[in-house]
Design an enzyme around this catalytic site. Sequence first.
Site, PDB file in Angstrom:
ATOM      1  N   LYS A  63      45.487  31.930  40.257  1.00 42.91           N
ATOM      2  CA  LYS A  63      43.751  31.768  40.408  1.00 42.91           C
ATOM      3  C   LYS A  63      43.008  31.148  40.103  1.00 42.91           C
ATOM      4  O   LYS A  63      42.381  30.681  41.362  1.00 42.91           O
ATOM      5  CB  LYS A  63      42.724  33.200  39.994  1.00 42.91           C
ATOM      6  CG  LYS A  63      43.352  34.772  40.202  1.00 42.91           C
ATOM      7  CD  LYS A  63      43.095  35.771  39.700  1.00 42.91           C
ATOM      8  CE  LYS A  63      43.406  37.421  40.304  1.00 42.91           C
ATOM      9  NZ  LYS A  63      42.802  38.316  39.745  1.00 42.91           N
ATOM     10  N   GLN A 107      40.656  39.931  33.778  1.00 44.80           N
ATOM     11  CA  GLN A 107      41.448  40.526  34.310  1.00 44.80           C
ATOM     12  C   GLN A 107      42.287  41.518  33.561  1.00 44.80           C
ATOM     13  O   GLN A 107      42.123  41.943  32.226  1.00 44.80           O
ATOM     14  CB  GLN A 107      43.301  38.751  33.664  1.00 44.80           C
ATOM     15  CG  GLN A 107      44.552  39.388  34.151  1.00 44.80           C
ATOM     16  CD  GLN A 107      44.249  39.112  36.057  1.00 44.80           C
ATOM     17  OE1 GLN A 107      43.594  38.700  36.264  1.00 44.80           O
ATOM     18  NE2 GLN A 107      44.720  40.437  36.431  1.00 44.80           N
ATOM     19  N   ASP A 130      34.770  40.789  41.558  1.00 43.38           N
ATOM     20  CA  ASP A 130      36.374  41.711  41.375  1.00 43.38           C
ATOM     21  C   ASP A 130      35.265  42.620  42.010  1.00 43.38           C
ATOM     22  O   ASP A 130      36.218  43.389  42.258  1.00 43.38           O
ATOM     23  CB  ASP A 130      36.557  41.735  40.649  1.00 43.38           C
ATOM     24  CG  ASP A 130      38.229  41.610  39.759  1.00 43.38           C
ATOM     25  OD1 ASP A 130      39.099  40.973  41.462  1.00 43.38           O
ATOM     26  OD2 ASP A 130      39.219  41.475  38.742  1.00 43.38           O
TER      27      ASP A 130
END
Length: 299
Positions: A63, A107, A130
Site C-alpha cells: 500500500k 490494518q 477503508d
Amino acid sequence: MGTEAMNKAGLRIDGKAVAEKVKERIRTELAGHLAGQPNLRKPGLAVVLVGEDPASRTYVKNKIAACEAVGIVSFHHVLPQDTAQEAVQELVTRLNNDENVDGILVQLPLPSHINSRAVLALIDADKDVDGLTAINQGRLAIGEPGLFPCTPLGVMELLADQQVELKGKHAVVVGRSALVGKPVALLLLGKDATVTLCHSRTKDLDAVCRSADVLVAACGRANMIKGDWVKPGAVVIDVGINRVEDANGKGRLTGDVDYEPAAARASAITPVPGGVGPMTVAMLLSNTFVSWKRRLGVK
Ligand code: NDP
C-alpha cells in the site's frame, strides 16, 4: 454491457490493467493540481500496523509503495504486538487531528486483545478510506456520498470499465459481509440493478445464481460456484481469494468460482489472481485522493 465487449464471449477481465488505469488517472490528476497550485500540500495516508503478522506487513508495504507511485505521501505507524487498546486509540485520535492526514487505514486483523470495532469507530468518517465506520456504512445504505469499502468499489470500477449495463439487470451477490457482500449489493442497487443478496442459508443457491445477469462471488469458498450456475452471457466477478494445495502439496490461490467452466458460459469474467485483487489498493488510493480533494476543496 456495451456491444463491443458483448461480442467477446468469455472475455477475461484484466484487473491489473484496470487498476493501473485508476492509478494513472490519480497520478495525472494530482500532478495537474500540484502544478497549478505549487503551495498545495500532497494527499496523505496514515497506515497503522499493530504486531508482526507477516501477511499484514506485506499488504502495508504494498500500500505504501502504491501511494508513492501516484504522489500520495504515506505515514507509517508500526506498533508492537502487545500495544494496549488505549495507545492504539490515542494514535487514531492524533491522526484524526493531523491536518496532513487525509486517510487513516488501520490494518486488520488487530491482535486479539484489541477491540477492533472500538478502534474503527474512532476514525473520523471523512478520513475513513477503508469505508468501515458505521457512519460511512450508513451513508452507503441511505445513498449519501461518503467513503466506501475499497474491494466493493473495485468491483464497481471493473464493471464500469467493461461498460456493463446495470440498470434493470439482475445482480446476484453471494456473501453478505460488511466488508464485501453488503456494500457491493448497495453499490449495485445505487446503479439501479435489481439485487439479490445470498448467504449460507440461501435456498437453491445454484438456481438463484443461474438467474443472474451479473454474478458477484464473495463467499470465501474455493470454486464453490460451478460453471452451470452461470447464465450464458452473464458477467462474473470473483472476489474470493482462497489458498488451496494442488496434488503435490504446492499452495496456490483460487477464487470462489470454478473458473474454466464458468468462463465458457460467461460473457466476461475476472480471474483469481489478477481480477478484483489488484483493484483494492487502487481504490484505497482513490478514496485517499477523494478525501484530500473534499478536505481542501479542490475541484
Ligand atoms: P466472510 O467470511 O466475512 O463472509 C463470507 C460470506 O459468504 C458470508 O456472508 C457467508 O454467509 C457467505 N457464505 C459462506 N459459505 C457460503 C455458502 N456455502 N453458500 C452461500 N454463502 C456462503 O468473507 P469476506 O466477505 O471478508 O470475504 C469473502 C471472500 O473475498 C474471501 O475469499 C476473501 O478472502 C475475499 N476477499 C478478497 C478481497 C480482495 O481484495 N480481492 C478483499 C476482501 C475479501 P453467512 O453470512 O450466512 O455466514
